[in-house]
Design an enzyme around this catalytic site. Structure first.
Site, PDB file in Angstrom:
ATOM      1  N   GLU A 193       0.825  -1.212   0.000  1.00 36.23           N
ATOM      2  CA  GLU A 193       0.000   0.000   0.000  1.00 36.23           C
ATOM      3  C   GLU A 193       0.858   1.261   0.000  1.00 36.23           C
ATOM      4  OE1 GLU A 193      -3.559   2.268   2.446  1.00 36.23           O
ATOM      5  OE2 GLU A 193      -2.673   0.457   3.301  1.00 36.23           O
ATOM      6  N   ASP A 232      -0.945  -5.106   2.950  1.00 39.54           N
ATOM      7  CA  ASP A 232      -1.514  -3.916   3.599  1.00 39.54           C
ATOM      8  C   ASP A 232      -0.932  -3.877   5.008  1.00 39.54           C
ATOM      9  OD1 ASP A 232      -2.957  -1.828   4.618  1.00 39.54           O
ATOM     10  OD2 ASP A 232      -4.889  -2.519   3.874  1.00 39.54           O
ATOM     11  N   ILE A 260      -1.096  -1.704   7.547  1.00 37.91           N
ATOM     12  CA  ILE A 260      -2.092  -1.392   8.577  1.00 37.91           C
ATOM     13  C   ILE A 260      -3.409  -1.107   7.865  1.00 37.91           C
ATOM     14  CG2 ILE A 260      -2.841   0.142  10.429  1.00 37.91           C
ATOM     15  CD1 ILE A 260      -0.006   0.704  11.119  1.00 37.91           C
ATOM     16  N   ASP A 261      -4.321  -2.038   7.938  1.00 37.51           N
ATOM     17  CA  ASP A 261      -5.657  -1.790   7.411  1.00 37.51           C
ATOM     18  C   ASP A 261      -6.508  -1.254   8.558  1.00 37.51           C
ATOM     19  OD1 ASP A 261      -7.818  -1.927   5.478  1.00 37.51           O
ATOM     20  OD2 ASP A 261      -8.619  -3.462   6.805  1.00 37.51           O
ATOM     21  N   THR A 296      -6.201   2.403   9.198  1.00 30.94           N
ATOM     22  CA  THR A 296      -5.278   3.413   9.727  1.00 30.94           C
ATOM     23  C   THR A 296      -6.010   4.479  10.542  1.00 30.94           C
ATOM     24  OG1 THR A 296      -3.713   3.073   7.905  1.00 30.94           O
ATOM     25  CG2 THR A 296      -3.530   5.125   9.122  1.00 30.94           C
ATOM     26  N   ASP A 313      -6.383  -4.707   0.085  1.00 30.26           N
ATOM     27  CA  ASP A 313      -7.490  -4.876   1.023  1.00 30.26           C
ATOM     28  C   ASP A 313      -8.194  -6.215   0.855  1.00 30.26           C
ATOM     29  OD1 ASP A 313      -7.387  -2.228   2.211  1.00 30.26           O
ATOM     30  OD2 ASP A 313      -8.203  -1.473   0.319  1.00 30.26           O
TER      31      ASP A 313
END
Length: 261
Positions: A50, A70, A72-73, A75, A200
């Protein structure tokens, strides 16, 4: 560990494409850690991340073995210490998804799946809901980064259509990967979103499919780069959700590098 240790620290927050599209220093640190660790073990593999994509690295899925990350999904959740935050790692070979790992950073829940070998949560096998009646369905979604009036009208209109279908309800938790894991576990019947990215959905798609569910584009088979997805425990629920939706155009991950919202 990096995410958990950063929760109690003052976070360095900035925005990317829009004021609602946040990034922290922890996002960069986690992505760098994952990629460097995997690259040491698999030096010939490719990576889609990402933060590297947001920095201008072309987002392209080839036939080569590719890790889709990803860091940190959720954030925005992370910034506010709202406990729906995950790290997501998917793996594709010849453009086919093979592995998925999603880690819920706040409570230590680990979701894993390998194509043809089932999906698990902390070692316990996952099974999607087999509900076929949308009037008995709980549906999950996310808002997306676009907040202009026209986009919000379509988003709210889609929710209104689903609530009037009727359904049991619609929920937004702020983490698409964890929402998708709830589909795999049977806690909800369906998920839809316009505007999510390949990182995602990559890991979650493997987990849902291996739990017996369905993952698709709103226009047909799943296209990782289309930024459109519907996931459900049954095809009947998925088809019903698709019929209710008015599309929102976010472009594509592989052709719109300036619109990584």
């Amino acid at each position: 560990i990096v995410v958990q240790s950063a929760v109690k620290q003052e976070k360095q927050v900035s925005s990317k494409s829009t004021p609602t599209d946040l990034v922290t220093e922890t996002d960069h640190q986690v992505e760098e850690l994952i990629i460097s660790t995997l690259r040491e073990k698999y030096p010939t593999h490719r990576f889609i991340g990402e933060e590297s994509s947001a920095a201008g690295v072309k987002c392209e899925l080839t036939d080569d073995p590719t890790w889709i990350i990803d860091p940190i999904d959720g954030t925005c959740n992370f910034v506010h210490s709202f406990p729906m935050v995950a790290v997501s790692i998917g793996f594709a070979v010849r453009k086919e998804l093979e592995l998925g790992v999603i880690y819920h950073c706040f409570d230590g829940t680990l979701y894993t799946a390998r194509k043809g070998h089932g999906a698990f949560c902390n070692g316990v096998r996952l099974q999607v809901s087999k509900e076929k009646d949308v009037s008995k369905a709980l549906i999950l979604t996310e808002i997306g980064a676009k907040r202009d009036p026209a986009t919000l009208d379509i988003f709210l209109g889609n929710m209104k259509k689903l609530l009037s279908a009727p359904t049991h309800g619609v929920r937004i938790i702020g983490s698409s990967t964890l929402a998708l894991c709830h589909i795999a576990s049977g806690a909800a019947e369906a998920y839809y979103q316009y505007g999510l990215h390949c990182w995602d959905i990559a890991a979650a798609a493997v987990i849902i499919r291996e739990a017996g569910g369905h993952v698709m584009d709103t226009t047909g088979p799943l296209d990782l780069m289309s930024r459109r997805v519907v996931a459900a425990g049954t095809r009947e629920i998925a088809d019903c959700v698709v019929k209710q939706l008015q599309p929102i155009n976010y472009g594509r991950d592989d052709t719109d590098p300036d619109d990584l919202a």
